[in-house]
Design an enzyme around this catalytic site. Sequence first.
Site, PDB file in Angstrom:
ATOM      1  N   CYS A   2       0.651  -1.161   0.013  1.00 37.56           N
ATOM      2  CA  CYS A   2      -0.139   0.028  -0.164  1.00 37.56           C
ATOM      3  C   CYS A   2       0.932   1.308  -0.054  1.00 37.56           C
ATOM      4  CB  CYS A   2      -1.092  -0.111   1.200  1.00 37.56           C
ATOM      5  SG  CYS A   2      -1.826  -1.551   1.413  1.00 37.56           S
ATOM      6  N   ASP A 100      -4.057  -8.683   8.727  1.00 35.62           N
ATOM      7  CA  ASP A 100      -3.032  -8.225   9.568  1.00 35.62           C
ATOM      8  C   ASP A 100      -2.753  -6.778  10.211  1.00 35.62           C
ATOM      9  OD1 ASP A 100      -2.335  -7.495   6.941  1.00 35.62           O
ATOM     10  OD2 ASP A 100      -0.207  -8.075   7.104  1.00 35.62           O
ATOM     11  N   SER A 363      11.713 -12.466  -3.906  1.00 35.27           N
ATOM     12  CA  SER A 363      13.052 -12.236  -4.576  1.00 35.27           C
ATOM     13  C   SER A 363      14.074 -12.962  -3.618  1.00 35.27           C
ATOM     14  CB  SER A 363      13.207 -10.763  -4.627  1.00 35.27           C
ATOM     15  OG  SER A 363      13.619 -10.071  -3.638  1.00 35.27           O
ATOM     16  N   GLY A 364      15.272 -12.748  -4.085  1.00 33.71           N
ATOM     17  CA  GLY A 364      16.361 -13.250  -3.353  1.00 33.71           C
ATOM     18  C   GLY A 364      17.289 -11.977  -2.712  1.00 33.71           C
TER      19      GLY A 364
END
Length: 647
Positions: A2, A100, A363-364
Amino acid sequence: MCGIVGLFDTRGKRSIDRQLLLGINQVQVHRGPDEGEVYTEPGLGFGHRRLSIMDVSSGQQPLFNEDGSVVVVFNGEIYNFETLAKELSSRGHTFRTHCDTEVIVHAWEEWGERCVNRFRGMFAFALWDRNQEVLFLARDRLGIKPLYYSLLDDGTFVFASELKGILAHPGFIRDMDVHAIEDYFAYGYVPEPKTIFKQAYKLPPAHTLKLSRGRTVLQPQSYWDVPFTAHSPLSLEEARKELIARLRESVKVHLMTEVPLGAFLSGGVDSSAVVAMMAGLMNEPVNTCSISFGDPAFNESQYAQKVADRYHTHHQVGQVDQDDFDLIDQLASLYDEPFADSSAMPTYRVCQLARKRVTVVLSGDGGDENLGGYRRYRWHLYEERMRSILPLGLRKPLFGLLGNLYPKADWAPKVLRAKSTLEALARDSVEGYFHSVSIMKDGMRRRLFSESFRRELQGYGAVEILRRHADKCPVTDPLSRVQYLDMKTYLVGDILTKVDRASMAHSLEVRVPLLDHELVEWISGLPASIKLRGHEGKYVFKKALEPYLSDDILYRDKMGFSVPLASWFRGPLRQRINDALLGPVLVDTGFFNGAFLREMLDQHQSGRRDYSASLWSLLMFESFLRHVLNAEQVHASGEGLRLVHFA
């Protein structure tokens, strides 16, 4: 994911201009195209743009507690929210949603400022407690999610997920910070907590900021740091097994979503490791995507395809043309301040590609900083051994002289390019590392800047950023110290900033399981000797991954995610870079030495020197002045450097 914005009157309860708040909120629509809401009360306004990921049917923000006395706007994900919700429910709190965000307001009620210590995830949020008349802001431990703020001259405090939200406020003064300009041309980005503007700041990672009416002193407080606390002795085999178990658990936590999910797959070790773990945890094939470059020197797509074939992923490859220049000016507007990492261009394209099929990707990022993967770490340890042999009093004159005498040989094989190493050995440890990571070295920046600009700096140097962090480093071994420095500067200021803006430009959420703070804490306690062994960075990680990835993935030379700047500036971008460096926008600032700008261009385009990174940083600075600030002239005012802009 967001976008959040807010206005707070630190002097009283003046009414909030709702139309202004709506306008500021709207400039971040790309961060949350699904919904947008604002809330106002006397002296306070919150705005939120929503990208629906969890509890898609509800969970709208701003979100309130049971009696409406606490309200929050939140950007990110709290991965342990279900566990926290159960604990808070048992303590009498009532939940109306399954998202959450609601955990934050009840955690605040239960634990106050210490609530941030209970959250596992990536987050930036602002919370208003009407009963206490307290505004509370927080940012996650590693700085995955951004948060900017400014205290305006009329006492209005404004915050936003991106600088463009603050720039949209008419009361914001766009004076540039001369120290930030020095920092930018050293690092290629403006390190936390500064921005390019004197009146705006980044809330640093793992920090909170608490405000109340009548108090205008802004003092961010740290709530966490990378511990580097050594574990009880582990054998290499024990470390390998536990590392895989912890990585798998982190990836599993990061799979939480109600929308389509996938992964970036570059063909490097880190992204391949994440995909391997995902494939073992998901019931359906992993959606993966990668970028292919026409220039084989920059192309890893064949390795990504090997991993995709091994794990039977739904793989998508996008081709980036070698002459993909369309993004140059767009990047300036994307990052809101000068940003010189050219890999932002392929990062933008791979995010664009991913968003066609998914809303969330893993992602890494973070593997190199965590596990000692950068080549510069190896060189730094070598230099540290040399420094330990001779005291600085002897090294400085000896290697300083040799460094001055040794020719700069960008064209030569690496073994013959000793000038930079000799210069680094003439410095102490922090200065030496700063020398290795700087886009423009100290001597270059002295030549780059005009005499009047150097006077404005009043002796300030960008190395002070690293010194400040080094003073707080909880460990003394040389590898851990430079990892710590990178986590505080390069990781958050460059890598995570690059990915956040490039992904959110396409309303794509990127998650980074290698930066889960519990995993980071555990990895930090591993011995440096099994992170970097000989010439092999990420040694324990690669050994742990041998059952999951082939040797040509694990042990080939690191390629990175680069673009061929050197050839661009000698070919298709030759006129573009000439116009930028010698045109009126840079020249009229008075910041730069025009003769040195011409020298850099001539030497690069003739092939005598490789100034590509420096030229790119200048191109991005010029583009920032034109496209973010609509600048036609920058000059030194009596109050410091001030931008005069024309809409």
